[in-house]
Write an enzyme that holds these catalytic residues in place. Sequence first.
Site, PDB file in Angstrom:
ATOM      1  N   ARG A  24       0.828  -1.213   0.000  1.00 25.58           N
ATOM      2  CA  ARG A  24       0.000   0.000   0.000  1.00 25.58           C
ATOM      3  C   ARG A  24       0.859   1.259   0.000  1.00 25.58           C
ATOM      4  NH1 ARG A  24      -3.437  -0.897   5.111  1.00 25.58           N
ATOM      5  NH2 ARG A  24      -1.402  -1.680   5.687  1.00 25.58           N
ATOM      6  N   ASN A  42      -6.036  -2.911   2.049  1.00 27.27           N
ATOM      7  CA  ASN A  42      -5.998  -4.363   2.180  1.00 27.27           C
ATOM      8  C   ASN A  42      -7.421  -4.884   2.309  1.00 27.27           C
ATOM      9  OD1 ASN A  42      -3.200  -4.549   2.172  1.00 27.27           O
ATOM     10  ND2 ASN A  42      -3.014  -4.618   4.392  1.00 27.27           N
TER      11      ASN A  42
END
Length: 99
Positions: A24, A42
């Site tokens: 990320r 996520n």
Amino acid sequence: MSTARPLKSVDYEVFGRVQGVCFRMYTEDEARKIGVVGWVKNTSKGTVTGQVQGPEEKVNSMKSWLSKIGSPSSRIDRTNFSNEKTISKLEYSNFSIRY
């Protein structure tokens, strides 16, 4: 007045070893370098999902990065893209990590 380049929006989901490998953070950094907006997060099933918006060529660059590169420790098995469409204006002002 110059003709504006068309803006694109696309949703994505990345499969493979993409959690616990700073995916990320690297996605956020890459999006800002390329100049696209949107988000990344996520999922509970071990994938990373999100949305990218921006000029078509920049969205295509980000799609390529999400499909082939990712974070240094990641392993991308496949990336699914969906809801790709032309938009009249950006829905986000930056690229962010969602939790």
